[in-house]
Motif scaffolding. Sequence first.
Motif, PDB file in Angstrom:
ATOM      1  N   LEU A 169      -1.980  -6.857  -9.670  1.00  0.00           N
ATOM      2  CA  LEU A 169      -1.236  -7.383  -8.525  1.00  0.00           C
ATOM      3  C   LEU A 169      -1.434  -6.473  -7.320  1.00  0.00           C
ATOM      4  N   LEU A 170      -1.513  -7.068  -6.128  1.00  0.00           N
ATOM      5  CA  LEU A 170      -1.656  -6.314  -4.876  1.00  0.00           C
ATOM      6  C   LEU A 170      -0.294  -6.240  -4.205  1.00  0.00           C
ATOM      7  N   VAL A 171       0.160  -5.015  -3.926  1.00  0.00           N
ATOM      8  CA  VAL A 171       1.535  -4.794  -3.441  1.00  0.00           C
ATOM      9  C   VAL A 171       1.497  -3.958  -2.163  1.00  0.00           C
ATOM     10  N   VAL A 172       2.411  -4.254  -1.246  1.00  0.00           N
ATOM     11  CA  VAL A 172       2.526  -3.458  -0.024  1.00  0.00           C
ATOM     12  C   VAL A 172       3.980  -3.028   0.170  1.00  0.00           C
ATOM     13  N   SER A 173       4.167  -1.848   0.728  1.00  0.00           N
ATOM     14  CA  SER A 173       5.517  -1.394   1.063  1.00  0.00           C
ATOM     15  C   SER A 173       5.883  -1.892   2.453  1.00  0.00           C
ATOM     16  N   GLY A 174       7.176  -2.031   2.721  1.00  0.00           N
ATOM     17  CA  GLY A 174       7.669  -2.332   4.066  1.00  0.00           C
ATOM     18  C   GLY A 174       7.139  -3.625   4.656  1.00  0.00           C
ATOM     19  N   ASP A 175       6.962  -3.624   5.996  1.00  0.00           N
ATOM     20  CA  ASP A 175       6.393  -4.783   6.683  1.00  0.00           C
ATOM     21  C   ASP A 175       5.184  -4.328   7.495  1.00  0.00           C
ATOM     22  N   ILE A 176       4.358  -5.285   7.896  1.00  0.00           N
ATOM     23  CA  ILE A 176       3.092  -4.936   8.542  1.00  0.00           C
ATOM     24  C   ILE A 176       2.894  -5.682   9.865  1.00  0.00           C
ATOM     25  N   GLY A 177       2.083  -5.101  10.731  1.00  0.00           N
ATOM     26  CA  GLY A 177       1.737  -5.739  11.997  1.00  0.00           C
ATOM     27  C   GLY A 177       2.559  -5.281  13.191  1.00  0.00           C
ATOM     28  N   ALA A 178       3.720  -4.679  12.934  1.00  0.00           N
ATOM     29  CA  ALA A 178       4.646  -4.342  14.019  1.00  0.00           C
ATOM     30  C   ALA A 178       4.072  -3.288  14.965  1.00  0.00           C
ATOM     31  N   ALA A 179       3.375  -2.291  14.419  1.00  0.00           N
ATOM     32  CA  ALA A 179       2.842  -1.219  15.272  1.00  0.00           C
ATOM     33  C   ALA A 179       1.833  -1.770  16.278  1.00  0.00           C
ATOM     34  N   TYR A 180       1.012  -2.709  15.829  1.00  0.00           N
ATOM     35  CA  TYR A 180       0.002  -3.296  16.717  1.00  0.00           C
ATOM     36  C   TYR A 180       0.670  -4.069  17.857  1.00  0.00           C
ATOM     37  N   MET A 181       1.706  -4.846  17.527  1.00  0.00           N
ATOM     38  CA  MET A 181       2.369  -5.614  18.588  1.00  0.00           C
ATOM     39  C   MET A 181       3.168  -4.692  19.512  1.00  0.00           C
ATOM     40  N   GLY A 182       3.660  -3.585  18.984  1.00  0.00           N
ATOM     41  CA  GLY A 182       4.303  -2.589  19.847  1.00  0.00           C
ATOM     42  C   GLY A 182       3.321  -2.061  20.880  1.00  0.00           C
ATOM     43  N   ASP A 221       8.794   8.261   0.377  1.00  0.00           N
ATOM     44  CA  ASP A 221       9.715   7.796  -0.666  1.00  0.00           C
ATOM     45  C   ASP A 221       9.035   6.988  -1.769  1.00  0.00           C
ATOM     46  N   ILE A 222       7.843   6.464  -1.486  1.00  0.00           N
ATOM     47  CA  ILE A 222       7.216   5.522  -2.427  1.00  0.00           C
ATOM     48  C   ILE A 222       6.880   6.185  -3.757  1.00  0.00           C
ATOM     49  N   ARG A 223       6.390   7.401  -3.700  1.00  0.00           N
ATOM     50  CA  ARG A 223       6.044   8.133  -4.932  1.00  0.00           C
ATOM     51  C   ARG A 223       7.267   8.238  -5.853  1.00  0.00           C
ATOM     52  N   THR A 224       8.417   8.579  -5.271  1.00  0.00           N
ATOM     53  CA  THR A 224       9.658   8.710  -6.042  1.00  0.00           C
ATOM     54  C   THR A 224      10.126   7.359  -6.571  1.00  0.00           C
ATOM     55  N   LEU A 225      10.049   6.325  -5.709  1.00  0.00           N
ATOM     56  CA  LEU A 225      10.476   4.977  -6.116  1.00  0.00           C
ATOM     57  C   LEU A 225       9.656   4.466  -7.289  1.00  0.00           C
ATOM     58  N   PHE A 304       4.904  -6.429 -13.448  1.00  0.00           N
ATOM     59  CA  PHE A 304       5.508  -7.400 -12.534  1.00  0.00           C
ATOM     60  C   PHE A 304       7.034  -7.401 -12.618  1.00  0.00           C
ATOM     61  N   GLU A 305       7.567  -7.424 -13.838  1.00  0.00           N
ATOM     62  CA  GLU A 305       9.025  -7.499 -14.012  1.00  0.00           C
ATOM     63  C   GLU A 305       9.732  -6.278 -13.420  1.00  0.00           C
ATOM     64  N   LYS A 306       9.044  -5.115 -13.444  1.00  0.00           N
ATOM     65  CA  LYS A 306       9.665  -3.890 -12.926  1.00  0.00           C
ATOM     66  C   LYS A 306       9.789  -3.911 -11.396  1.00  0.00           C
ATOM     67  N   ILE A 307       8.870  -4.608 -10.745  1.00  0.00           N
ATOM     68  CA  ILE A 307       8.789  -4.506  -9.279  1.00  0.00           C
ATOM     69  C   ILE A 307       9.291  -5.758  -8.555  1.00  0.00           C
ATOM     70  N   LYS A 308       9.346  -6.891  -9.259  1.00  0.00           N
ATOM     71  CA  LYS A 308       9.714  -8.139  -8.580  1.00  0.00           C
ATOM     72  C   LYS A 308      11.147  -8.031  -8.034  1.00  0.00           C
ATOM     73  N   GLY A 309      11.347  -8.537  -6.833  1.00  0.00           N
ATOM     74  CA  GLY A 309      12.675  -8.506  -6.230  1.00  0.00           C
ATOM     75  C   GLY A 309      13.064  -7.179  -5.625  1.00  0.00           C
ATOM     76  N   ASN A 310      12.234  -6.141  -5.784  1.00  0.00           N
ATOM     77  CA  ASN A 310      12.569  -4.845  -5.191  1.00  0.00           C
ATOM     78  C   ASN A 310      12.377  -4.932  -3.678  1.00  0.00           C
ATOM     79  N   PRO A 311      13.414  -4.606  -2.887  1.00  0.00           N
ATOM     80  CA  PRO A 311      13.335  -4.790  -1.426  1.00  0.00           C
ATOM     81  C   PRO A 311      12.321  -3.889  -0.732  1.00  0.00           C
ATOM     82  N   ASN A 312      11.851  -2.854  -1.415  1.00  0.00           N
ATOM     83  CA  ASN A 312      10.876  -1.937  -0.801  1.00  0.00           C
ATOM     84  C   ASN A 312       9.444  -2.452  -0.882  1.00  0.00           C
ATOM     85  N   PHE A 313       9.213  -3.455  -1.748  1.00  0.00           N
ATOM     86  CA  PHE A 313       7.839  -3.882  -2.033  1.00  0.00           C
ATOM     87  C   PHE A 313       7.683  -5.388  -1.927  1.00  0.00           C
TER      88      PHE A 313
END
Length: 349
Positions: A169-182, A221-225, A304-313
Amino acid sequence: MIEDKNLQRTSISQLGEFGLIEHLTKNFKINHPSTLKGIGDDAAVLDFTDKKIVVSTDLLIEGVHFDLAYMPLKHLGYKAVVANVSDIYAMNAKATQITVSVAVSNRFPLEALEELFDGITVASQEYNVDVIGGDTTSSQKGLIISITAIGEADANELVYRNGAKETNLLVVSGDIGAAYMGLQVLEREKQVFQVNPNSQPDLEAYTYLIERQLRPEARKDIRTLLHALEIKPTAMIDISDGLSSEIMHICKQSKVGCNLYEDKLPLDPQLINVCEEFNIDATTVAINGGEDYELLFTIAIEDFEKIKGNPNFTIIGHMTSESEGIHLVTRANTKIPLKARGWDSIAEE
């Protein structure tokens, strides 16, 4: 915009190189036991005993990587540290030390360098890294910053770009694209200011996007999470040049393909609104923008079950066989070959 002409201006030449280094580095404290000797000798001395060492370096050049028309020097110092420690976190390692080198032209007074180093100091405290050395020199054309980041990890913790497998599975933290529009907002306001220097920009509607551009945060924080979730990524990279080019780096080095799903991309509501205002496609911004400093990684499908629904990912896709290629699956369920149109500092020059 960057400096009040009435502020005190102290010529750097009044201090000399060693006086300048002493002046700018007096606030750096040593916190890590691995730092045996920091600033003040011919070289720093580090002792990591049985840990593996990771090292990364970045160069930031005025007019290529930043524009002082709207980038405050304190934010620039902070962001320069963020860009480097983010690479260490992308190896699933802990950042521990940095070196800082600057080349500066005589148009910068001492007070400007103090602002820059204030930002570096704040970032070094926020990310708990020791500043252990560097260099200062003169420049013919503006400001150049080079930071090297050093980190540590156990051998079994390190994650490379080449470990992704088919069905991961391909996973990303947070949200993306905001820095470019800033950046787009700031560039627009710069144009307005050049036409009318008396104009006062109202940036209330763009605060999140501008913050993501001027003062981003690295994901320490991602390493710890992930450790708490008992997940070890199979491959990982930070998003500095754009999601599409980072995916292609992982695919190329891991010899896999990928399906990225447009409807899974994590977009901040402010980003969506401002893309509409600028008449720019939000998906294009999200996959090509860059400078988000989020982490992109692959995990075994069993996790998948460990990470699904986690608000950080957010799970944004899955890896396929290399022969299937690298695709964006649109909301209309059409497959489009993914192209890397991320920011390229060589092409921009």
